[in-house]
Design a protein around this motif. Structure first.
Motif, PDB file in Angstrom:
ATOM      1  N   VAL A   1       0.895  -1.146  -0.035  1.00 35.69           N
ATOM      2  CA  VAL A   1      -0.020   0.030  -0.229  1.00 35.69           C
ATOM      3  C   VAL A   1       0.805   1.264  -0.011  1.00 35.69           C
ATOM      4  CG1 VAL A   1      -1.644   1.403   1.240  1.00 35.69           C
ATOM      5  CG2 VAL A   1      -2.139  -1.134   1.071  1.00 35.69           C
ATOM      6  N   LEU A   2       2.133   1.373   0.873  1.00 34.91           N
ATOM      7  CA  LEU A   2       2.749   2.559   0.936  1.00 34.91           C
ATOM      8  C   LEU A   2       3.897   2.589  -0.119  1.00 34.91           C
ATOM      9  CD1 LEU A   2       3.460   2.216   4.855  1.00 34.91           C
ATOM     10  CD2 LEU A   2       1.973   3.828   3.689  1.00 34.91           C
ATOM     11  N   GLU A   3       4.125   1.423  -0.932  1.00 32.82           N
ATOM     12  CA  GLU A   3       5.124   1.711  -1.709  1.00 32.82           C
ATOM     13  C   GLU A   3       4.794   1.234  -3.286  1.00 32.82           C
ATOM     14  OE1 GLU A   3       7.601   3.251  -0.668  1.00 32.82           O
ATOM     15  OE2 GLU A   3       7.671   2.556   1.480  1.00 32.82           O
ATOM     16  N   SER A   4       3.679   0.839  -3.558  1.00 35.42           N
ATOM     17  CA  SER A   4       3.352   0.671  -4.925  1.00 35.42           C
ATOM     18  C   SER A   4       3.516   1.410  -5.830  1.00 35.42           C
ATOM     19  CB  SER A   4       1.963   0.114  -5.013  1.00 35.42           C
ATOM     20  OG  SER A   4       0.909   1.069  -4.948  1.00 35.42           O
ATOM     21  N   GLY A   5       3.873   2.821  -5.368  1.00 34.61           N
ATOM     22  CA  GLY A   5       4.125   3.891  -6.293  1.00 34.61           C
ATOM     23  C   GLY A   5       5.648   3.915  -6.436  1.00 34.61           C
ATOM     24  N   VAL A   6       6.429   3.424  -5.820  1.00 40.43           N
ATOM     25  CA  VAL A   6       7.878   3.305  -6.210  1.00 40.43           C
ATOM     26  C   VAL A   6       8.267   2.058  -7.101  1.00 40.43           C
ATOM     27  CG1 VAL A   6      10.201   2.887  -5.077  1.00 40.43           C
ATOM     28  CG2 VAL A   6       8.210   4.033  -3.717  1.00 40.43           C
ATOM     29  N   ASP A   7       8.587   2.437  -8.317  1.00 42.90           N
ATOM     30  CA  ASP A   7       8.834   1.560  -9.497  1.00 42.90           C
ATOM     31  C   ASP A   7       9.754   0.202  -9.119  1.00 42.90           C
ATOM     32  OD1 ASP A   7       7.135   3.122 -11.067  1.00 42.90           O
ATOM     33  OD2 ASP A   7       8.843   3.852 -12.040  1.00 42.90           O
TER      34      ASP A   7
ATOM     35  N   LEU B   1      -5.554   2.837  -4.860  1.00 38.15           N
ATOM     36  CA  LEU B   1      -5.500   3.723  -3.641  1.00 38.15           C
ATOM     37  C   LEU B   1      -4.629   4.640  -3.457  1.00 38.15           C
ATOM     38  CD1 LEU B   1      -7.064   4.365  -0.764  1.00 38.15           C
ATOM     39  CD2 LEU B   1      -5.787   2.413   0.126  1.00 38.15           C
ATOM     40  N   SER B   2      -3.201   3.935  -3.774  1.00 37.42           N
ATOM     41  CA  SER B   2      -1.847   4.512  -3.840  1.00 37.42           C
ATOM     42  C   SER B   2      -1.795   5.504  -4.476  1.00 37.42           C
ATOM     43  CB  SER B   2      -0.882   3.401  -3.814  1.00 37.42           C
ATOM     44  OG  SER B   2      -1.143   2.456  -2.559  1.00 37.42           O
ATOM     45  N   THR B   3      -2.393   5.251  -5.799  1.00 35.95           N
ATOM     46  CA  THR B   3      -2.277   6.222  -6.901  1.00 35.95           C
ATOM     47  C   THR B   3      -2.907   7.480  -6.667  1.00 35.95           C
ATOM     48  OG1 THR B   3      -1.957   4.656  -8.588  1.00 35.95           O
ATOM     49  CG2 THR B   3      -2.443   6.736  -9.337  1.00 35.95           C
ATOM     50  N   VAL B   4      -4.195   7.489  -5.999  1.00 37.62           N
ATOM     51  CA  VAL B   4      -5.055   8.554  -5.491  1.00 37.62           C
ATOM     52  C   VAL B   4      -4.411   9.329  -4.463  1.00 37.62           C
ATOM     53  CG1 VAL B   4      -7.229   9.187  -4.713  1.00 37.62           C
ATOM     54  CG2 VAL B   4      -6.961   7.454  -6.268  1.00 37.62           C
ATOM     55  N   ALA B   5      -3.827   8.653  -3.777  1.00 39.34           N
ATOM     56  CA  ALA B   5      -3.165   9.117  -2.482  1.00 39.34           C
ATOM     57  C   ALA B   5      -2.027  10.200  -3.138  1.00 39.34           C
ATOM     58  CB  ALA B   5      -2.625   8.400  -1.459  1.00 39.34           C
ATOM     59  N   GLN B   6      -0.911   9.729  -4.113  1.00 39.69           N
ATOM     60  CA  GLN B   6      -0.034  10.383  -4.744  1.00 39.69           C
ATOM     61  C   GLN B   6      -0.418  11.603  -5.357  1.00 39.69           C
ATOM     62  OE1 GLN B   6       2.004   7.474  -7.175  1.00 39.69           O
ATOM     63  NE2 GLN B   6       3.748   7.584  -5.672  1.00 39.69           N
ATOM     64  N   LEU B   7      -1.783  11.582  -5.817  1.00 40.83           N
ATOM     65  CA  LEU B   7      -2.433  12.726  -6.599  1.00 40.83           C
ATOM     66  C   LEU B   7      -3.159  13.759  -5.465  1.00 40.83           C
ATOM     67  CD1 LEU B   7      -3.639  10.856  -9.628  1.00 40.83           C
ATOM     68  CD2 LEU B   7      -1.482  12.415  -9.549  1.00 40.83           C
TER      69      LEU B   7
ATOM     70  N   SER C   1      -5.439   9.786   4.196  1.00 41.97           N
ATOM     71  CA  SER C   1      -5.506   9.436   5.586  1.00 41.97           C
ATOM     72  C   SER C   1      -5.425   7.833   5.704  1.00 41.97           C
ATOM     73  CB  SER C   1      -6.897   9.849   5.878  1.00 41.97           C
ATOM     74  OG  SER C   1      -8.123   8.996   5.598  1.00 41.97           O
ATOM     75  N   ILE C   2      -5.588   7.152   4.548  1.00 43.47           N
ATOM     76  CA  ILE C   2      -5.636   5.542   4.819  1.00 43.47           C
ATOM     77  C   ILE C   2      -4.147   5.291   4.653  1.00 43.47           C
ATOM     78  CG2 ILE C   2      -6.202   3.521   3.657  1.00 43.47           C
ATOM     79  CD1 ILE C   2      -8.874   4.767   2.781  1.00 43.47           C
ATOM     80  N   LEU C   3      -3.398   5.606   3.853  1.00 44.41           N
ATOM     81  CA  LEU C   3      -2.134   5.613   3.802  1.00 44.41           C
ATOM     82  C   LEU C   3      -1.378   5.970   4.966  1.00 44.41           C
ATOM     83  CD1 LEU C   3      -2.411   4.846   0.526  1.00 44.41           C
ATOM     84  CD2 LEU C   3      -0.184   5.922   0.126  1.00 44.41           C
ATOM     85  N   GLU C   4      -1.669   7.002   5.731  1.00 42.57           N
ATOM     86  CA  GLU C   4      -1.443   7.409   6.958  1.00 42.57           C
ATOM     87  C   GLU C   4      -1.491   6.260   8.005  1.00 42.57           C
ATOM     88  OE1 GLU C   4       0.591   9.766   9.931  1.00 42.57           O
ATOM     89  OE2 GLU C   4       0.665   9.433   7.647  1.00 42.57           O
ATOM     90  N   TRP C   5      -2.848   5.832   7.853  1.00 48.80           N
ATOM     91  CA  TRP C   5      -3.211   4.596   8.746  1.00 48.80           C
ATOM     92  C   TRP C   5      -2.024   3.430   8.834  1.00 48.80           C
ATOM     93  CZ3 TRP C   5      -4.162  -0.563   8.870  1.00 48.80           C
ATOM     94  CH2 TRP C   5      -4.547  -1.149  10.013  1.00 48.80           C
TER      95      TRP C   5
ATOM     96  N   LYS D   1      16.279   7.374  -2.689  1.00 50.69           N
ATOM     97  CA  LYS D   1      16.192   8.782  -2.207  1.00 50.69           C
ATOM     98  C   LYS D   1      14.664   8.781  -1.667  1.00 50.69           C
ATOM     99  CE  LYS D   1      19.410  11.142  -5.201  1.00 50.69           C
ATOM    100  NZ  LYS D   1      19.838  12.109  -6.369  1.00 50.69           N
ATOM    101  N   ILE D   2      13.545   8.549  -2.141  1.00 46.84           N
ATOM    102  CA  ILE D   2      12.190   8.592  -1.613  1.00 46.84           C
ATOM    103  C   ILE D   2      12.405   7.990  -0.253  1.00 46.84           C
ATOM    104  CG2 ILE D   2       9.918   8.080  -2.127  1.00 46.84           C
ATOM    105  CD1 ILE D   2      10.602   8.291  -5.177  1.00 46.84           C
ATOM    106  N   LEU D   3      13.049   6.622  -0.195  1.00 51.41           N
ATOM    107  CA  LEU D   3      12.710   5.796   1.008  1.00 51.41           C
ATOM    108  C   LEU D   3      13.600   6.660   2.092  1.00 51.41           C
ATOM    109  CD1 LEU D   3      12.920   2.156  -0.375  1.00 51.41           C
ATOM    110  CD2 LEU D   3      11.094   3.708   0.428  1.00 51.41           C
ATOM    111  N   VAL D   4      14.861   7.175   1.679  1.00 51.38           N
ATOM    112  CA  VAL D   4      15.424   8.035   2.892  1.00 51.38           C
ATOM    113  C   VAL D   4      14.865   9.098   3.293  1.00 51.38           C
ATOM    114  CG1 VAL D   4      17.620   9.121   3.098  1.00 51.38           C
ATOM    115  CG2 VAL D   4      17.762   7.070   1.784  1.00 51.38           C
TER     116      VAL D   4
END
Length: 359
Positions: free
Chosen positions: A74-80, A173-179, A186-190, A256-259
C-alpha cells in the motif's frame, strides 16, 4: 481512539491457503472486560491485545508477514523498483495455487470512521481492489476495481479521473493518494502508523528511541520505561551522527524517496553505568556503546520508543517473536501496559506472537 484494527484476512500466502481471519472484535465475555476498547460503533468493542501462541512451523510469523506485506505494498506501490521486485510467495502444497490470487482484506478505524479495504494479486498484477466506507448500519462503496476496469462512486470525489494513471501492478488507492486525495492519504497514513517489528528488523527502530530521548518527547517516560524493566544502566547519552550528504549522488531516485521518508538521521548511543570505587563510597561512571549491551537490552531499547509512541498516539503495534531475546518479565510488562486502562488511554492495540505458552 485514533488508528485501530478491526479485522485482517488473507489467503494463498506462504503456509496459508484457505482464508485466515484475525479479528480484534471482542466477544461478550466478562473475562475480557479489562482488555476491550469501546468504539464509536454501537456494540462494537475491540481487543487491546491478541497473542499468537505455538511452536515453530505453525504459521504465526506468516500472519505477521502477510500484514507487513499488505502495509508495504500500500505504501510503496508507487515506487517502481519496489513494486517491480515485489515477490508474492503463494501456497506451495496445493496444485494450481499459483494460478489463484493472493488476497488481502482489512477493516480499520481512523478517528472513529471505519473502512474496509482489500486487493488481490496474481502473477505480479492487481486483479481486484476495493474500498468501502462502513457506517453505523450499512456501508458505502467508494470504488471497485477488476483488473484495469475501475468504477468510482460519485461520493469518492478524489478518485474521479484518476484511473488512467494506474498501472496494472500498482494500487488505485496509492495512486489517488499520490495525487493528493484526502481520504486515500488518511488511509495511507493509517498503514504508515501500523508498526510491525520482527526479529530481523527490530534494530532499525533504535534511532526512534534515541530521538525520543534526545527530544524529551513523552515527558521523559522512555527513561522511566527503561528503569521499570530493570535495565542495568542508569542513564543514556544520545549524540547525533551526520550522514555525508554527498552520498545522495550515489543512490537511485527510488532510494532517495525511501531515505526521505524514513529519515537519514543516525545516533551514537552511550549507556551510563555506575561503578563503585574500590575504597570509599564514591562512584564513577563508565560509558558503554549500546552495541556492547546484551542482545535483550538492545532489543528492548530499540522497541521501547515505538511502544511508547503506540500508547501515546493510539496506533497499532505488531511484534513477531516477542519472546526472542527478552526475559519473561519484560514480555509480561509489555503486554501489561497495553491492557492497563490507566496507561493505555488512546485505544492502542498490540498483536504479538510467541513460543512461550504462558505469559
Amino acid at each position: 481512539m485514533f488508528y485501530m484494527i478491526v479485522k485482517f484476512s488473507f489467503s494463498n500466502y506462504k503456509s496459508v491457503y484457505k482464508t485466515i481471519d484475525l479479528s480484534f472484535v471482542a466477544e461478550s465475555l466478562k473475562q475480557l472486560e479489562g482488555n476491550t476498547i469501546q468504539t464509536s460503533y454501537p456494540k462494537l468493542y475491540l481487543l487491546k491485545s491478541i497473542g499468537l501462541f505455538g511452536r515453530n512451523g505453525t504459521g504465526k510469523s506468516n500472519i505477521v508477514k502477510a500484514l507487513m506485506l499488505m502495509k508495504d505494498f500500500v505504501l510503496e506501490s508507487g515506487v517502481d523498483s519496489i513494486r517491480h521486485n515485489l515477490k508474492i510467495d503463494n501456497y506451495k502444497l496445493a496444485k494450481g495455487a499459483a494460478d489463484h490470487p493472493t488476497i488481502f482484506k482489512i477493516q480499520f478505524i481512523i478517528n472513529g470512521t471505519m473502512f474496509h479495504y482489500g486487493f488481490e494479486l496474481n502473477r505480479g498484477k492487481v486483479r481486484r481492489e476495493y474500498l468501502d466506507l462502513v457506517m453505523k448500519t450499512t456501508s458505502k462503496n467508494y470504488f471497485n476495481r477488476i483488473d484495469q476496469d475501475i468504477e468510482v462512486a460519485n461520493s469518492f470525489h478524489e478518485g474521479h479521473g484518476k484511473s488512467e494513471f494506474v498501472k496494472d501492478d500498482s494500487l488505485f488507492l496509492s495512486t489517488v493518494a499520490q495525487l493528493r486525495g484526502n481520504v486515500s492519504n488518511s488511509i495511507l497514513e493509517w498503514f504508515n502508523k501500523l508498526t510491525v517489528i520482527t526479529d530481523t528488523n527490530y534494530l532499525s527502530f533504535t534511532g526512534k528511541s534515541a530521538k525520543i530521548i534526545r527530544e524529551n518527547r513523552y515527558q521523559g517516560y522512555l527513561e522511566t520505561l527503561l528503569k521499570a524493566v530493570n535495565i542495568d544502566f542508569h542513564n543514556v547519552e544520545i549524540n547525533p551522527v551526520n550522514i555525508n550528504e554527498n552520498l545522495s549522488q550515489l543512490i537511485s531516485e527510488d532510494l532517495k524517496i525511501l531515505v526521505k521518508k524514513y529519515g537519514s538521521e543516525q545516533y551514537k548511543i552511550l549507556t551510563k553505568h555506575r561503578v563503585a570505587e574500590e575504597h570509599g563510597d564514591m562512584e564513577s561512571v563508565v560509558d558503554f556503546d549500546l552495541n556492547e549491551e546484551s542482545a535483550g537490552t538492545q532489543k528492548f531499547f530499540a522497541i521501547a520508543g515505538v511502544l511508547l509512541e503506540s500508547l501515546y498516539e493510539g496506533t497499532p503495534l505488531i511484534i513477531d517473536e516477542l519472546d526472542s531475546k527478552l526475559h519473561i518479565d519484560i514480555i509480561r510488562f509489555i503486554i501489561g501496559v497495553f491492557n492497563n486502562t490507566s496507561i493505555n488511554r488512546h485505544g492502542s492495540q498490540l498483536l504479538f506472537s510467541t513460543h512461550v505458552q504462558e505469559v
